[in-house]
Design a protein around this motif. Structure first.
Motif, mmCIF file in Angstrom:
data_model
loop_
_atom_site.group_PDB
_atom_site.id
_atom_site.type_symbol
_atom_site.label_atom_id
_atom_site.label_comp_id
_atom_site.label_asym_id
_atom_site.label_seq_id
_atom_site.Cartn_x
_atom_site.Cartn_y
_atom_site.Cartn_z
ATOM 1 N N GLN A 282 0.907 -1.207 0.017
ATOM 2 C CA GLN A 282 0.066 -0.001 0.096
ATOM 3 C C GLN A 282 0.909 1.310 0.111
ATOM 4 O O GLN A 282 2.063 1.201 0.411
ATOM 5 C CB GLN A 282 -0.963 -0.076 1.254
ATOM 6 N N VAL A 283 0.099 2.404 -0.414
ATOM 7 C CA VAL A 283 0.788 3.701 -0.353
ATOM 8 C C VAL A 283 1.527 3.912 0.651
ATOM 9 O O VAL A 283 2.546 4.522 1.113
ATOM 10 C CB VAL A 283 -0.056 4.876 -0.854
ATOM 11 N N THR A 284 0.960 3.506 2.068
ATOM 12 C CA THR A 284 1.373 4.032 3.342
ATOM 13 C C THR A 284 2.786 3.179 3.867
ATOM 14 O O THR A 284 3.582 3.955 4.431
ATOM 15 C CB THR A 284 0.407 3.394 4.520
ATOM 16 N N ASP A 285 2.995 2.212 2.875
ATOM 17 C CA ASP A 285 4.390 1.553 2.831
ATOM 18 C C ASP A 285 5.319 2.322 2.441
ATOM 19 O O ASP A 285 6.662 1.951 2.844
ATOM 20 C CB ASP A 285 4.011 0.001 2.497
ATOM 21 N N THR B 1 -4.418 10.696 -2.774
ATOM 22 C CA THR B 1 -4.660 9.318 -2.807
ATOM 23 C C THR B 1 -4.970 9.149 -1.426
ATOM 24 O O THR B 1 -4.452 9.974 -0.425
ATOM 25 C CB THR B 1 -3.613 8.365 -3.443
ATOM 26 N N LYS B 2 -5.169 7.904 -1.040
ATOM 27 C CA LYS B 2 -5.231 7.628 0.602
ATOM 28 C C LYS B 2 -4.112 6.693 1.115
ATOM 29 O O LYS B 2 -3.617 6.019 0.346
ATOM 30 C CB LYS B 2 -6.380 6.851 0.864
ATOM 31 N N GLU C 262 -3.981 3.685 2.185
ATOM 32 C CA GLU C 262 -4.463 2.357 2.224
ATOM 33 C C GLU C 262 -4.550 1.954 0.574
ATOM 34 O O GLU C 262 -4.710 0.927 0.330
ATOM 35 C CB GLU C 262 -5.784 1.885 2.797
ATOM 36 N N THR C 263 -4.366 2.776 -0.050
ATOM 37 C CA THR C 263 -4.433 2.764 -1.764
ATOM 38 C C THR C 263 -3.181 1.798 -2.198
ATOM 39 O O THR C 263 -2.042 1.755 -1.561
ATOM 40 C CB THR C 263 -4.416 4.010 -2.458
ATOM 41 N N SER C 264 -3.690 0.793 -3.060
ATOM 42 C CA SER C 264 -2.673 -0.195 -3.358
ATOM 43 C C SER C 264 -1.698 0.844 -4.290
ATOM 44 O O SER C 264 -1.926 1.646 -4.988
ATOM 45 C CB SER C 264 -3.219 -1.119 -4.469
ATOM 46 N N HIS D 122 -2.981 0.947 -8.094
ATOM 47 C CA HIS D 122 -4.056 2.063 -7.939
ATOM 48 C C HIS D 122 -3.517 3.358 -7.963
ATOM 49 O O HIS D 122 -3.598 4.403 -8.866
ATOM 50 C CB HIS D 122 -5.137 1.878 -6.976
ATOM 51 N N ASP E 67 -5.608 11.363 4.848
ATOM 52 C CA ASP E 67 -6.076 10.387 5.776
ATOM 53 C C ASP E 67 -7.367 11.087 6.208
ATOM 54 O O ASP E 67 -7.040 12.195 7.197
ATOM 55 C CB ASP E 67 -5.122 9.947 6.801
#
Length: 139
Positions: A2-5, A78-79, A81-83, A86, A103
């Motif tokens: 995910q983006v957060t990573d 984007t958020k 949790e977005t992959s 995506h 967020d």
């Protein structure tokens, strides 16, 4: 993944009242190629290329050109949790390489094609083949 990573945190920001000179100083201080422009909320994104174009078009001193003259104000976000897939699809669809990450109403980071390249280089090749470079200064 995910983006957060992989997103860069905290996001590098400049105030909407900043000049291009001040914006360059912030970007150099943080070793980044872009910044999110804020005025209580996110109002734009500015890149090195945007700064070059605005400075050239204005033909004036960088400390007299407002950041708002060079920024892109049609911000795509984007958020967390977005992959990654995506996020790349968003970049491709909007012909961009940087996505502020929000967020709820909080700006929490920025994910760039460079961030994705570090973690998933095969995905960036997909993006590169889809985005045509507008000119030699585009980053």
């Amino acid at each position: 993944m995910q983006v957060t990573d992989i997103m860069s945190t905290p996001p590098v920001t400049v105030e909407a009242e900043a000049t291009l000179y001040e914006t360059i100083a912030v970007m150099l201080e943080h070793s980044v190629g872009s910044a999110v422009v804020v005025d209580e909320w996110m109002v734009g994104v500015i890149t090195r290329s945007d700064i070059l174009r605005a400075a050239y078009a204005a033909g004036d001193e960088l400390d007299s050109i407002p950041v708002t003259r060079g920024m892109s104000d049609d911000v795509v976000t984007t958020k967390p949790e977005t992959s990654i897939r995506h996020a790349l699809e968003l970049m491709r669809a909007h012909d961009i390489k940087k996505l502020p990450v929000v967020d709820d109403l909080d700006l929490v980071g920025v994910v760039t094609a460079t961030d994705i390249a570090r973690h998933q280089p095969e995905r960036v090749r997909e993006l590169q083949s889809a985005i045509e470079r507008r000119d030699d200064w585009t980053d």
